[in-house]
Design a protein around this motif. Structure first.
Motif, PDB file in Angstrom:
ATOM      1  N   TYR A  41       0.837  -1.196   0.000  1.00  0.00           N
ATOM      2  CA  TYR A  41       0.000   0.000   0.000  1.00  0.00           C
ATOM      3  C   TYR A  41       0.867   1.239   0.000  1.00  0.00           C
ATOM      4  O   TYR A  41       2.069   1.171   0.251  1.00  0.00           O
ATOM      5  CB  TYR A  41      -0.945   0.005   1.209  1.00  0.00           C
ATOM      6  N   ARG A  42       0.259   2.368  -0.305  1.00  0.00           N
ATOM      7  CA  ARG A  42       0.934   3.652  -0.255  1.00  0.00           C
ATOM      8  C   ARG A  42       0.270   4.496   0.827  1.00  0.00           C
ATOM      9  O   ARG A  42      -0.947   4.577   0.902  1.00  0.00           O
ATOM     10  CB  ARG A  42       0.815   4.377  -1.579  1.00  0.00           C
ATOM     11  N   LEU A  43       1.127   5.109   1.645  1.00  0.00           N
ATOM     12  CA  LEU A  43       0.637   5.971   2.712  1.00  0.00           C
ATOM     13  C   LEU A  43       1.619   7.123   2.866  1.00  0.00           C
ATOM     14  O   LEU A  43       2.826   6.886   3.016  1.00  0.00           O
ATOM     15  CB  LEU A  43       0.506   5.180   4.018  1.00  0.00           C
ATOM     16  N   HIS A  44       1.112   8.339   2.810  1.00  0.00           N
ATOM     17  CA  HIS A  44       1.949   9.539   2.939  1.00  0.00           C
ATOM     18  C   HIS A  44       3.078   9.543   1.906  1.00  0.00           C
ATOM     19  O   HIS A  44       4.206   9.913   2.205  1.00  0.00           O
ATOM     20  CB  HIS A  44       2.521   9.681   4.349  1.00  0.00           C
ATOM     21  N   ARG A  46       4.666   7.080   0.635  1.00  0.00           N
ATOM     22  CA  ARG A  46       5.641   5.978   0.764  1.00  0.00           C
ATOM     23  C   ARG A  46       4.967   4.651   0.488  1.00  0.00           C
ATOM     24  O   ARG A  46       3.824   4.427   0.878  1.00  0.00           O
ATOM     25  CB  ARG A  46       6.213   5.931   2.185  1.00  0.00           C
ATOM     26  N   GLU A  48       4.633   0.834   1.343  1.00  0.00           N
ATOM     27  CA  GLU A  48       4.880  -0.040   2.491  1.00  0.00           C
ATOM     28  C   GLU A  48       4.250  -1.397   2.234  1.00  0.00           C
ATOM     29  O   GLU A  48       3.350  -1.532   1.403  1.00  0.00           O
ATOM     30  CB  GLU A  48       4.296   0.564   3.773  1.00  0.00           C
ATOM     31  N   ILE A  76      -5.504   2.054   6.676  1.00  0.00           N
ATOM     32  CA  ILE A  76      -4.871   2.896   5.665  1.00  0.00           C
ATOM     33  C   ILE A  76      -5.789   4.058   5.315  1.00  0.00           C
ATOM     34  O   ILE A  76      -5.349   5.202   5.207  1.00  0.00           O
ATOM     35  CB  ILE A  76      -4.528   2.070   4.408  1.00  0.00           C
ATOM     36  N   ARG A  80      -3.550   5.472   9.063  1.00  0.00           N
ATOM     37  CA  ARG A  80      -2.665   4.712   9.957  1.00  0.00           C
ATOM     38  C   ARG A  80      -1.956   3.623   9.168  1.00  0.00           C
ATOM     39  O   ARG A  80      -2.526   3.016   8.276  1.00  0.00           O
ATOM     40  CB  ARG A  80      -3.461   4.069  11.094  1.00  0.00           C
ATOM     41  N   SER A  81      -0.705   3.356   9.513  1.00  0.00           N
ATOM     42  CA  SER A  81       0.086   2.336   8.838  1.00  0.00           C
ATOM     43  C   SER A  81      -0.073   0.986   9.541  1.00  0.00           C
ATOM     44  O   SER A  81       0.342   0.828  10.684  1.00  0.00           O
ATOM     45  CB  SER A  81       1.560   2.724   8.836  1.00  0.00           C
ATOM     46  N   ILE A  84       3.363  -0.408  10.737  1.00  0.00           N
ATOM     47  CA  ILE A  84       3.899   0.225  11.947  1.00  0.00           C
ATOM     48  C   ILE A  84       3.090  -0.206  13.166  1.00  0.00           C
ATOM     49  O   ILE A  84       3.653  -0.477  14.233  1.00  0.00           O
ATOM     50  CB  ILE A  84       3.931   1.758  11.793  1.00  0.00           C
TER      51      ILE A  84
END
Length: 119
Positions: A41-44, A46, A48, A76, A80-81, A84
Motif C-alpha cells: 500500500y501507499r501511505l503519505h 511511501r 509499504e 490505511i 494509519r500504517s 507500523i
C-alpha cells in the motif's frame, strides 16, 4: 481470486514468487515452500508492505487473511500504517513478557520476608 485448493497446489520454485488474490492482497511462495499473505500500500507518499501472516494449520486461513486485509485497508483509509501498528504491537507484547519474566524471577529469588507488606 485464490481458493484453499489453489493455495495447497502452489509449489516452491528456485526464487520467491507472488500470486495475487483480491483487494491488493497476495501470497508470496518462498523457495522453502512457506506461503505468506501480504499487502502492499501507499501511505503519505511511501510504499509499504504489511505481512498479514503465514498460511497453514498453525497460521492463517484464507478467510482470516482476507479479514486482516480488510482491517488493514480500513486503517490505511484512516491514515494509519498497518505495518507500523504491527511492529508496535509486537514490541508491546515483548515488553509485557519481559516485565512478567522479571516479576517471576523476583518472586523466586526474593526471600519471603522481603516480599511481605506491613499494613
Amino acid at each position: 481470486m485464490l481458493t484453499d485448493a489453489a493455495l495447497k497446489a502452489l509449489r516452491p520454485k528456485e526464487k520467491s514468487y507472488k500470486v495475487t488474490d483480491r483487494d491488493g492482497m497476495y501470497v508470496v511462495v518462498s523457495p522453502a515452500g512457506t506461503l505468506s499473505f501480504r499487502l502492499d500500500y501507499r501511505l503519505h507518499g511511501r510504499r509499504e508492505t504489511v505481512v498479514l501472516g503465514k498460511y497453514g494449520p498453525t497460521g492463517l486461513s484464507l478467510a482470516r487473511a482476507r479479514e486482516k486485509c480488510i482491517d488493514a485497508r480500513r486503517a490505511i483509509g484512516e491514515g494509519r500504517s498497518p505495518a507500523i501498528e504491527k511492529q508496535r504491537e509486537k514490541r508491546r507484547l515483548l515488553e509485557a513478557r519481559s516485565f512478567g519474566e522479571l516479576g517471576e524471577k523476583w518472586l523466586v529469588a526474593a526471600p519471603m520476608a522481603s516480599r511481605s507488606i506491613a499494613l
